[in-house]
Design a protein around this motif. Sequence first.
Motif, PDB file in Angstrom:
ATOM      1  N   UNK A  10      32.967  39.210  40.427  1.00  0.00           N
ATOM      2  CA  UNK A  10      34.047  39.228  41.408  1.00  0.00           C
ATOM      3  C   UNK A  10      35.095  40.275  41.140  1.00  0.00           C
ATOM      4  N   UNK A  11      34.769  41.275  40.307  1.00  0.00           N
ATOM      5  CA  UNK A  11      35.711  42.333  39.996  1.00  0.00           C
ATOM      6  C   UNK A  11      35.624  43.448  41.043  1.00  0.00           C
ATOM      7  N   UNK A  12      36.712  44.214  41.235  1.00  0.00           N
ATOM      8  CA  UNK A  12      36.641  45.374  42.114  1.00  0.00           C
ATOM      9  C   UNK A  12      35.543  46.327  41.640  1.00  0.00           C
ATOM     10  N   UNK A  13      34.767  46.825  42.569  1.00  0.00           N
ATOM     11  CA  UNK A  13      33.627  47.664  42.199  1.00  0.00           C
ATOM     12  C   UNK A  13      34.058  49.066  41.796  1.00  0.00           C
ATOM     13  N   UNK A  14      35.109  49.567  42.421  1.00  0.00           N
ATOM     14  CA  UNK A  14      35.542  50.934  42.151  1.00  0.00           C
ATOM     15  C   UNK A  14      36.454  50.958  40.924  1.00  0.00           C
TER      16      UNK A  14
END
Length: 540
Positions: A125-129
Motif C-alpha cells: 500500500x505504499x506510493x509506487x513512485x
Amino acid sequence: MSYTLTGNPFRRCKCRQNGRELGAKCPKLRRKNGSWNPSHGVWYGKEELPPGPDGKRSYLKLGGFASADEVTAYFQAIGRLLDIPDPGPDGHQARMEILAMIKAAHRKKAPMPEYEEVQRKFRAGQPLQAMTFGEYWVQWVARRRRLKDIRESTLLGYISHHDTHFGEVLDEVRLDRLFAPKVEEVFTRIDEKNAALLAARESDDPQARASVRGKRPTGSSTKQRIKATIRTVLADAERDHLVSFNAATLVKLDTGERPQALVWTKPRVEAFTAEFEQRLAAEQATKKKSQKPLERFRVWLATPRPSPVMVWTPAQLGAFLDHAVQDRLYALYHLVAFRGLRRGEACGARWVDGELEEGVLTVAKQLSNVGGRVEEGKPKSRASEAAVALDSGTLAVLRAHRRRQLAEKLAWGSSWKETGRIFTQEDGSELTPDWVSEHFWRLVFAAGLPPIRLHDLRHGAATLSLAAGTDMKYVSAMLRHSSIGITSDIYTAVLPDVARAAAEAAVRLVPRKIMLKEGSETGGPPSVPQPPLPPPAEAG
C-alpha cells in the motif's frame, strides 16, 4: 487481464521534406537491397492500451531503441509491470502511476522500475513512485504549518536543523533507500565542520580566526536534537507508508547529557577574568585603526565559561539586584531570580493572571521569538500552566513596578499600547524576549559580575530554595516541572557554603575521643602518644 505487449517495432527518423517529418517513410532508412540502414534512424514501439474507466483510449509510444528485438523486450517488461495492479478499473490509477514512472525513466535514459520493488510497494500500500527526502521534507513542513500541530518556534528549529546540518546530506536520497549509514553521514559531516572550525580558531591567519568568531562547534546535545528532528520526519514518512522503517532510530550517538550547573566560586571567577583580559588584549592588538572601536562587552560575552550553565552565589545575586534596582525591568529579573519563571513566561505575564492580594501569579501565557517576530503561546507544557506563590518581597517589588507602569501610561497618553502585560516597553508594547536577555547581560557586565544566562537565574532560584531548606517536592512545584527528577537532575547546584555545612554536619555525627587538630603535618593529632620505635637490629 494480461498485458502482453510487443511494441509493434518500427523504424523512423527526423528527416524533413517541405517542412514535414518523413518519419518511417524516409527513403534513407533502407539500403538499396531493402535491408535496414544501421546508420540512419532509430527503432520505436507503439501500443494501444485498454481504455480507462472513462472509456478514453491511451497509447504508449517510446523511441530511441537500437533494434526491433530491444523494442519487443522493453515493451514485454512494461506489460509485466502493468500486470501488477488489480485488473479493470480498480487498478487503473496504479497502472497510470506505473506508466508515468516508465516514461520518466525512459526520458532520463534511466533503468526501468524494478518489478520486485513495484510489486512490494503495491502490496504494502505504499506510493509506487519514489520520493526523495527533500521532496518529502517540503511537503512535511507545509503539512505542519497547515495543521499547526507543533509550535512555530519548534518548527523553525527543525527547519534550522535541516538547512544547517542534514539537508545537504539527505535531500537527494530516495526515501525508500534511506538507511542508517546515510543518516550517520549527517553526523560525520558535522564532525568535519567542527574540526574545521576549531582549526580556524587556532590558526595563525587573522582572517581565518575572524571567519569563525562567534561560531561554536555543534555539541552532543545539539546532535541529539538533530537526530530527533530526522526521526520525527521519518516517523511520519513511515505512517505515510513511504518507508518501511525509521533509519534514524538505528543511529547511535553520544548520550549528550545535559550540562550540570556550576557555581561561580572565587577560583572560577579569577580564571574567567584572566581569560577575558587575555582575549581582550589579543583582540585589541589585531584591531585596525579604521575599524569600529572594540566593544569589551562582546569579548566578555564570548569568553568561555566553566559550564554552559552557571549559577551565582547569594552574594553575587545580591550585587546584581542592588545594581539593577533602578532599572525599569528590575521587577522582571527579581521575579525570575526568586520564583524561577522562564524568560518567555515572564515576558508573557499579564496583570489579569496575578492576584497580588492573595500572593499568587498564574502562568498562563508565554512570548517567544519566532522568525524575527514575537508570538504569544501557551507555556512549555501542561505542568507549566500553574500558579506560583509570591513572597512578600516580590509582591512589594511588583506593586512598585505597577506604579511605575501607570506613570508611564499617563505620560504616553493616547500613544500607550494596552497589552495587559506586567512587563512592557515604555510605550506599553510587548517585550522581545531576545532583547530582554541582551539587556540582562549588559546589566551583568556593568555590575562587574561573571556572566550567566537569564535562564540560569531559574537554576539559581532552585538552588537558593534548596539551600534555604525547602523540600525538593516544593521546589519542583515552584518551577512547575512534570517530575521531581527533572528538578533534581538539572535545575540544582550545590552552593559551596551549603556543601561545607553539610560536610561539617556529617563529621559531627561521629563521636570521637580524640579530635584532629588543624595544622598537623602527619594528619594525626600531636597530642596523641606515638608507639615506641622498635630497637635497632644488632650487627652480625
